[in-house]
Every structure is written in C-alpha cells, then in structure tokens.
Design an enzyme around this catalytic site. Structure first.
Site, PDB file in Angstrom:
ATOM      1  N   GLN A   1     -14.737 -36.771   0.080  1.00 37.86           N
ATOM      2  CA  GLN A   1     -13.723 -36.201  -0.812  1.00 37.86           C
ATOM      3  C   GLN A   1     -12.791 -35.241  -0.084  1.00 37.86           C
ATOM      4  OE1 GLN A   1     -13.423 -37.182  -3.959  1.00 37.86           O
ATOM      5  NE2 GLN A   1     -15.221 -38.487  -3.833  1.00 37.86           N
TER       6      GLN A   1
ATOM      7  N   TYR B   1       0.859  -1.168   0.000  1.00 38.87           N
ATOM      8  CA  TYR B   1       0.000   0.000   0.000  1.00 38.87           C
ATOM      9  C   TYR B   1       0.906   1.231   0.000  1.00 38.87           C
ATOM     10  CZ  TYR B   1      -3.559  -3.438   1.238  1.00 38.87           C
ATOM     11  OH  TYR B   1      -4.385  -4.528   1.232  1.00 38.87           O
TER      12      TYR B   1
ATOM     13  N   CYS C   1     -12.732 -16.873   2.084  1.00 41.86           N
ATOM     14  CA  CYS C   1     -12.209 -15.560   2.502  1.00 41.86           C
ATOM     15  C   CYS C   1     -11.563 -14.831   1.332  1.00 41.86           C
ATOM     16  CB  CYS C   1     -11.244 -15.716   3.673  1.00 41.86           C
ATOM     17  SG  CYS C   1      -9.940 -16.938   3.435  1.00 41.86           S
TER      18      CYS C   1
END
Length: 645
Positions: free
Chosen positions: A421, A170, A349
């Site tokens: 699975q 940033y 997420c």
C-alpha cells in the site's frame, strides 16, 4: 560519490566543524515534566553524532522558566545546568559539537499554559474571548535579561555555540513582524522600534558568551499568509543589524503557527524539496553572513549542490537524520543507496508531537527513534527460519531487521512487486517519494540477501514446503466493498484500482469517501475529468489526515475546484447519477464514473492462522493485517516483532 563540499570543514569564530550538516532543534516531548534533560534525549543526540553529524542543536530551550511549559527543556535557572552539561558532554564524547537553542515561546505557550504568555500586543486566547495582555516594559526587560542569563548558563554547561530563535512567531518574531506587533511605544510601530527587543536580546546573549563562541540566529525569510507580515527586504535589513550586534550565522527557516503557513515549519511531502533554499541564497548574498539552508533537504546530492553552488554555507538535515541516524556516515562513504530517506509523511515527528496521547516523537522510517538504547539490534543466539507473508513496508521492515539479527527470513508476496500500500500511495499527487522509498526498501532487502518470492501467496502448502520456525503475517488490507445498491455497475470502481492504473474514470466523477484516499484520488483524476464531487458521511473531509498534510491537500482540492459534500450519505448508485441523503432529503448528483474510497479492511488470514495453530508454529499478525491504520503503526509493529524473535 564524494560530496566534498558537504563534508568540508568550516570554522566559525573559535568553533571548527568537521562538515556542513546541522541537526536542528526539533521538539521531541522527551524532556521531563519539570523541564530537565533525560537519558532518552542524550541517547537520541549521541546516535546522530555517532552517525557523523557536524553540529547538534538541542530542541527549543526556554530562557525564562515561568513561561517555559512542562516537557520542554529549560535553561531558565541554574538548577538545569548539570543535566544540560551531561548532554553537551555526551555529544563531545561521541565526537560532535553541541549547540543550544535559546527560546521564548510567546503565543506558542498558550497551547500548554494560560499564564506567563509573552506577546507584543493584546492577543485573543485561542478559541476563547479571553485576551492575553501585551507584555509590559518590565516584562520585556525581564525577558532580555533572561536571554543573557541563559547564554551565561549555556557556557557553563559546555555548549560550543548558542542559537537565538527569532522565527516561527515565537516572541522575538512576534515583536519583529507588524502582523503581530501593534504597539505604539518604543517597541512597536516603526521598523527601528520593532527590531529593538531582538537587538537587545542579541546584545544580552553576546555579552554573556566568550568572544570566540559563535552566535547563530534562526529567522523566517518572510511572513507567509499574514496580512502586513514582514517582507524579505525587512528581514535582510534586520539581519544586517543583528550582524553588527554579534550574530555570526543565519539559520533561514520559514512559516508561522498562526496561519496555514505552519506547513513550512515542518514541511510535508507536498512541498518541493529545498523549497526555501532560494531565500537563504538571497539573504546570504545581501548580508554577507554565514547562512544555513533549511526545508526538506533529505538527499546528500541535493545538500552538496547547495553548498557547492554557494547558495548557503551549511544545511539543516533534521528529519533526514530522524529517519536515518547514519545519514552522514553513509553519505560520506558514498553508501547512498542504503540511506533510509525521510519521505515527509509527518506521521511520527509532527503528528506525534501534537498528539497528547503519543509519549514522544517517532518516525515511520525509523521505529528506533526515541528508543535508541532499548532498540539496539542484538544478534540472535538461535537463528530461525521466519516466513513473512506480505512484502509491504511492514513485511520488509521485519525481514531486514530479522536478517541483521542473524535470522533467515523468507518473504512471500502475492503481487508482482514489493512495497504494498505504501508504493500504491506513492501514485497519488506529490507523493512520488513514498513510492521511491518502498522500491528502495525492497532493493535494500535484496542486498541483505533476503529470499523474496513474488507472485506467491502463502498457503498451507507453502508453509509446509518452507517449514518455518515462525510466521509473520503482514498481508495488509483491501478496499471495503460497500453494500450500496448499484455498487456493482460497470462504471463503478475503487480507489486502489484507480491509483494502480487498473481502472479509469471520466466525465463527471463522484468519489464516495472524503478521507485521505478519497481526496487523493480526486486530485489524481482532476486533470482528466470534467468535474469531481467528493461525498463524505462525516461533518468534514480529510479527518484522517495529519494537520500539515491536510493543509496542503485541501489547498489543492480548492485549486482544482473539486466540490466536497459533507454530512452526506450515498444511498444508491444509478447509471447516470449518485443518490445521496443530506439533511434528511434525497439528492441526485449526475455522474459518468463513480469511485469508491470508503476505507480498507484487513485481508483474511484465517487459513494461515489455523495452519500455524494446528502445527504449533508461532505466528504474529502485524500492520493492516490486524486492522487498517497508518503505515507508522505497521512499521512500528514489524520492528517490535522482529526484535522479539
């Protein structure tokens, strides 16, 4: 198990925390388009506060309104204060402490808007020839003032502390790192000049908050995958300067979004748990500052050891509290077996955050994330016997939810074990935590008192015997059998049989299918074979992987010297070769073993459906039994159905 170090209080200036656990700033997509706090955000935070967290930080909150994108929080104007105060008040009312993360996104905002992008040097816009101009001195001064003004508003909004985000490339990190900062004025060049913008921001924040309010700072330990990036030695030197300017706490992260190092920002299961702790430990030692460790800390024993051994003073448990908002309470009570652990899948997420079609983040392990109010478990007034066909994660999610609501679920699983699975996926390299989670989920179901019948396929006779009020079909999927000449030869097997240990492959191996499963099977076999070639029809492999897992898997594919062929169609399998069509020409790849990994299709459930319809038994098909997809979808459907019965 007490975890006394983790749950010991800590005082930072005038703020005292009841424990050492921080819920960090994580993007949610829950703010409004015009950048306000929503009830959804408040519910999301309060749930974690009630779960016992010591300190909750907002997601990134823009200090400069013009450069803060839509659907991000902003504190760049007085108009945002009332809703931010509602959030901090709600956190306080629930018994927690609130922090706000002050942010200027720099190049990150280019993904959302093409104006007001603050970068230290001329920077090409992603995928175009357009150049984003370096910030002027006037803009730099404006941003510094914005940090100060935002800090003043944070005090007015009632937050207990503020955090200056100086990491993840940033704007502040971009000024600090020589990889991004190519300026030749007083804000670039020498280390002294590169830290100038950040120190000015810190001083502006510190001068606008009370003396007893703590100032946190999020940093990266060092730059990864960047030429001329900042070193840990420079980071430590900067942190010592920041300490003098008024920073109290260092939140030691890692990663940047300009390279493959983005994997460190939201680390997937492929990265070791606690991979960044050693950096936090060194920075703590060489600065003498209160330090927070970050990076795949998802277990209370692991977190407690970090604090107890002095490697850090506090820990971030972010996705661990997304997966289980009661993480802290359960850990404090010693109820470790019932903690629903994050497995680093990143499906709900991170992948949902960058997916424009997903309304907000969620969690494979916690379908109630982002739906805290509407998904509160409500006890049923009419208890029903519900037969669940399939003991994979979808079936188990449905069973546990139903049991907690007061129903009587009965799980019938055709195989000898639970997990389906998901457990099988845990056999792939670096994914042991998925298998552990599937096993733990099965054990949780048993502790709930749910009747489980293994090696039991659901047939009309079983339904007749159990006589359920409703039926949930969660029987999952099975490997697709291709219509390829030679696919029935003895040296041909499939991905499921390889991962389950029912088949082996040796010598020169060809894997047909370059999606997630094909690549993981190739990795799984890499150490025990002579060579591996992956053949994929599409223009690239790993198309079905999330961005960060894909980085890790492809790094491993490269490291193991696994060859990948794209735009290649398998047309025949011979005894000693695989015939492919590529660019209109036929080629032969020598092979001793062939593994089919072209995907999965839903298992047939016609007999169950027909029986239910004939006998007027309400029934629901969920997960891969509808169509083969991600586990995230299967668990979400299970949660929804179990709440509707």
């Amino acid at each position: 198990m007490a975890f006394n170090s983790l749950f010991s209080p800590i005082k930072i200036r005038g703020m005292e925390l009841k424990n050492r656990i921080v819920f960090p700033a994580m993007g949610t997509k829950m703010p409004t388009a015009d950048k306000y706090v929503t009830d959804q955000i408040i519910d999301y935070h309060v749930e974690r506060v009630l779960g016992g967290c010591g300190l909750n930080f907002t997601e990134v909150c823009g200090v400069h309104d013009p450069s803060t994108p839509a659907h991000f929080l902003s504190i760049g104007d007085d108009k945002y204060i009332p809703k931010l105060k509602e959030l901090s008040d709600a956190i306080h009312d629930a018994g927690g402490k609130s922090g706000i993360q002050l942010w200027q996104g720099g190049m990150a905002t280019a993904s959302y808007q093409n104006h007001d992008i603050v970068v230290p040097s001329d920077t090409p816009m992603y995928g175009t020839s357009e150049i984003i101009p370096a910030a002027s001195i006037e803009t730099i001064k404006e941003i510094v003032k914005s940090f100060g003004d935002a800090a003043k508003r944070a005090v007015e909004a009632g937050f207990d502390c503020v955090e200056f985000h100086a990491g993840h490339n940033y704007s502040p990190h971009a000024f600090l790192s020589p990889a991004f900062n190519k300026r030749t004025d007083q804000y670039g060049g020498s280390f002294e000049n590169r830290v100038r913008f950040l120190i000015e921001c810190i001083e502006a924040i510190r001068s606008n908050i009370p003396e007893d309010m703590p100032l946190f700072m999020r940093i990266v330990a060092h730059d990864d995958n960047l030429e001329d990036g900042i070193t840990i030695e420079e980071t430590i030197e900067f942190c010592n300067l920041a300490k003098k300017a008024g920073v109290d706490v260092l939140n030691v992260s890692r990663g940047n979004f300009s390279s493959a190092a983005i994997k460190y920002e939201v680390p997937p299961v492929d990265l070791p748990r606690g991979f960044n702790v050693s950096n936090a430990e060194r920075i703590k030692k060489e600065t003498g500052m209160i330090t927070i460790a970050v990076g795949r800390i998802n277990d209370p024993e692991q977190a407690n050891e970090i604090i107890e051994s002095g490697k850090a003073d506090m820990v971030v448990i972010g996705r661990g509290q997304l997966a289980d908002p009661e993480f802290c309470n359960k850990a404090k009570d010693g109820d470790v077996d019932n903690i629903v652990k994050c497995v680093g899948c990143n499906q709900g997420c991170y992948d949902s955050f960058i997916n424009p079609e997903a309304p907000f983040i969620t969690c494979l392990r916690n379908p109630a994330l982002g739906k805290e109010a509407e998904y509160k478990l409500v006890k049923t007034e009419t208890s029903k016997k519900v037969l669940i066909s399939g003991g994979g994660v979808a079936g188990l999610e449905a069973a546990i939810t139903l049991k907690r609501r007061g129903h009587n679920p009965i799980v019938c699983e055709a195989s000898k074990s639970l997990g389906g699975q998901f457990a099988l996926a845990g056999e792939a390299p670096r994914k042991e935590e998925l298998k552990d989670a599937a096993i733990a989920m099965g054990e949780m179901a048993k502790r709930e008192g749910i009747e489980i019948r293994l090696s039991t396929s659901v047939t009309p006779e079983i339904i007749d015997e159990i006589n359920p009020d409703e039926v949930i079909i969660a029987i999952g999927s099975e490997p697709i059998k291709p219509n390829i000449p030679g696919s029935n030869l003895s040296h041909v097997t499939n991905s499921h049989d390889i991962l389950s240990g029912n088949s082996t492959a040796k010598g020169n191996v060809v894997v047909i299918g370059g999606g997630l499963v094909g690549l993981e099977v190739a990795e799984y076999l890499a150490e025990s074979t002579d060579s591996i070639t992956v053949v994929e029809m599409l223009d690239q492999v790993a198309k079905d992987l999330g961005q960060l897992r894909k980085i890790c898997v492809m790094e491993s594919i490269y490291a193991h010297d696994i060859k990948t062929l794209t735009d290649a169609k398998c047309v025949e399998i011979k005894e000693d070769a695989v015939v492919i069509e590529k660019s209109g020409e036929l080629q032969e790849i020598p092979s001793d073993s062939v593994v089919i990994a072209i995907g999965a299709r839903s298992r047939a459930s016609n007999d169950i459906v027909e029986y239910c319809e004939k006998n007027n038994i309400p029934h629901h098909i969920i997960g891969d039994a509808v169509r083969a997809r991600r586990a995230l979808n299967a668990v979400a459907e299970a949660a929804e159905v179990a709440r509707s019965i």
